[in-house]
Design a protein around this motif. Structure first.
Motif, PDB file in Angstrom:
ATOM      1  N   GLY A 150      38.394 -94.278  -9.183  1.00 39.84           N
ATOM      2  CA  GLY A 150      39.010 -92.960  -9.082  1.00 39.84           C
ATOM      3  C   GLY A 150      39.607 -92.501 -10.394  1.00 39.84           C
TER       4      GLY A 150
ATOM      5  N   ASP B 179      38.459 -89.285 -12.644  1.00 40.67           N
ATOM      6  CA  ASP B 179      39.435 -88.261 -12.997  1.00 40.67           C
ATOM      7  C   ASP B 179      39.417 -87.999 -14.500  1.00 40.67           C
ATOM      8  OD1 ASP B 179      40.268 -87.938 -10.379  1.00 40.67           O
ATOM      9  OD2 ASP B 179      41.973 -89.326 -10.566  1.00 40.67           O
TER      10      ASP B 179
ATOM     11  N   ALA C 198      32.926 -93.332  -1.220  1.00 33.09           N
ATOM     12  CA  ALA C 198      33.776 -92.229  -0.764  1.00 33.09           C
ATOM     13  C   ALA C 198      34.469 -91.561  -1.948  1.00 33.09           C
ATOM     14  CB  ALA C 198      34.803 -92.744   0.239  1.00 33.09           C
ATOM     15  N   ILE C 199      34.943 -92.357  -2.893  1.00 31.65           N
ATOM     16  CA  ILE C 199      35.610 -91.809  -4.075  1.00 31.65           C
ATOM     17  C   ILE C 199      34.612 -91.032  -4.930  1.00 31.65           C
ATOM     18  CG2 ILE C 199      36.712 -92.461  -6.261  1.00 31.65           C
ATOM     19  CD1 ILE C 199      38.018 -94.789  -4.638  1.00 31.65           C
TER      20      ILE C 199
ATOM     21  N   ARG D 108      31.903 -89.519  -3.974  1.00 32.58           N
ATOM     22  CA  ARG D 108      31.539 -88.259  -3.303  1.00 32.58           C
ATOM     23  C   ARG D 108      32.686 -87.245  -3.341  1.00 32.58           C
ATOM     24  NH1 ARG D 108      26.731 -88.695   0.241  1.00 32.58           N
ATOM     25  NH2 ARG D 108      27.561 -86.975   1.498  1.00 32.58           N
ATOM     26  N   GLU D 109      33.921 -87.728  -3.336  1.00 37.10           N
ATOM     27  CA  GLU D 109      35.054 -86.815  -3.507  1.00 37.10           C
ATOM     28  C   GLU D 109      34.970 -86.073  -4.839  1.00 37.10           C
ATOM     29  OE1 GLU D 109      38.575 -89.138  -3.151  1.00 37.10           O
ATOM     30  OE2 GLU D 109      38.343 -89.478  -0.982  1.00 37.10           O
ATOM     31  N   HIS D 110      34.327 -86.724  -5.821  1.00 36.19           N
ATOM     32  CA  HIS D 110      34.152 -86.123  -7.148  1.00 36.19           C
ATOM     33  C   HIS D 110      32.777 -85.464  -7.280  1.00 36.19           C
ATOM     34  CE1 HIS D 110      37.594 -88.787  -7.858  1.00 36.19           C
ATOM     35  NE2 HIS D 110      37.853 -88.072  -8.932  1.00 36.19           N
ATOM     36  N   ASP D 111      32.084 -85.269  -6.135  1.00 30.34           N
ATOM     37  CA  ASP D 111      30.798 -84.576  -6.070  1.00 30.34           C
ATOM     38  C   ASP D 111      29.704 -85.269  -6.886  1.00 30.34           C
ATOM     39  OD1 ASP D 111      29.179 -82.538  -5.028  1.00 30.34           O
ATOM     40  OD2 ASP D 111      29.298 -81.406  -6.906  1.00 30.34           O
TER      41      ASP D 111
END
Length: 370
Positions: free
Chosen positions: A127, A131, A158-159, A161-164
């Motif tokens: 993550g 970022d 999951a992380i 995909r959160e960042h596309d």
């Protein structure tokens, strides 16, 4: 004088595993051509089974590439990476680094997330890396064959995909031996091989592209690994290359064996036999490299104890017991033995044989906690 082997080598290294007897019998069937009607029926059967066993979501394309697991890696990279693609690759060992190299060869701007060999990737570290530097593709190895480490793919995906980012996963040493759920975990593209947990000979690489990966495919620079051309062969019956019918027989039978056993039962068998091996290693004073909770069931990185000659022990096992185990790679060369309990090799009788062979080869060690 023939150089062909005349006895069955007991393959307990990082791969290949022992070929299942049913798979061997399937390969004795007559050869047919790449576009024979029976071959087409077999390809459809393989596609359906792979879709189920990868637990791929609706709209996925599952198939097999002619080649080893590395061909599966290149197929996924070649169709998702192009010049300028921002790729973040989790490197927990030798094969994570290979994945990074492959992305670089296809023109990606690659950032490595290095992890100590013998440890799994911390999802928080991924993550923070995303970022700091967004990525189009995040690539990672589920089961790192060089270290015996199991990465937490569900959390890492999951992380990502959160960042596309598109999630690309190497499941070479986990497919068919460890829990793997491409759909539920949000994995966009995944590849494996036939010669490890499936217990078939090497030569085909199961691959699946999910809907997001199919939407974001790029123009492929490779003819052989071009996803559109492979779709044309598998779905539209257009000639692409002369696929080995014998290897297709082997894969079809291997997948049938997996489905007959059931994925949950198969995963439980691999875990049960891994734990039995750990218990026996502890009696011999041996331990494994990864900490509890980060260990593969299918590939065990056994620490070479003080005073033991790593190569001499492997030679003893091979010459006296016909058992093959693997050595360490990179910074772990000479420091671990890699013991595979994959597919047909995940069996109590082979664990007992291996432990007895190790006991005869090693100096007396004080028992330790594994």
């Amino acid at each position: 004088m023939s150089l062909l082997p005349d006895t069955d080598r007991i393959l307990l290294g990082p791969g290949p595993s022992l070929t299942s007897p049913r798979v061997m019998r399937a390969m004795a069937a007559p050869t047919i051509s790449a576009l024979d009607p029976l071959m087409i029926a077999l390809l459809d059967d393989v596609r359906a089974r792979l879709t189920r066993l990868f637990r791929a979501p609706k709209g996925s394309f599952a198939f097999a590439v002619s080649g080893t697991g590395t061909s599966g890696m290149e197929t996924v990279v070649a169709n998702l990476v192009r010049e300028g693609t921002r790729a973040l690759v989790v490197v927990t060992g030798y094969f994570g680094d290979r994945l990074a190299q492959m992305c670089e060869r296809y023109g990606a701007s690659v950032k490595r997330l290095p992890v100590e060999w013998g440890r799994a990737c911390d999802p928080d570290a991924l993550g923070r890396a995303l970022d700091a530097a967004p990525a189009d593709v995040v690539a990672m190895v589920h089961a790192e064959t060089s270290t015996g480490v199991l990465n937490p793919i569900e959390q890492l995906a999951a992380i990502a995909r959160e960042h596309d980012a598109i999630v690309l996963v190497d499941a070479v040493t986990s497919f068919g031996g460890h829990e793997l759920d491409v759909g539920a975990w949000g994995v966009d593209a995944c590849y494996s091989c036939t010669q490890k947990c499936l217990s078939a000979p090497s030569g085909l690489a199961p691959v699946v592209f999910g809907p997001r990966a199919l939407e974001r495919r790029v123009k492929c620079r490779s003819f052989y690994f071009d996803l559109q051309l492979l779709e044309d062969y598998w779905l539209e019956r257009k000639y692409h290359h002369t696929m080995s019918s014998v290897l297709v027989y082997a894969l079809a039978e291997a997948l049938a064996i997996v489905e007959e056993e059931g994925l949950d039962a198969r995963w439980a068998r691999h875990e049960r036999n891994h734990r039995a091996l750990l218990e026996g290693l502890g009696v011999l004073g041996l331990s494994v490299l990864p900490p509890q909770g980060e260990r593969l069931w299918t590939l065990n990185a056994v620490r070479v104890p003080p005073g033991a000659d790593e190569a001499a022990v492997r030679r003893h096992l091979l010459e006296e017991f016909n058992i093959e185990i693997g050595t360490g790679l990179g910074p772990l060369a000479g420091k671990i033995w890699r013991v595979g309990l994959m597919g047909a090799c995940s069996a109590p009788r082979l664990i007992v044989l291996l432990l007895g062979a190790l006991e005869s080869a090693l100096p007396v060690q004080r028992p330790t906690h594994v």
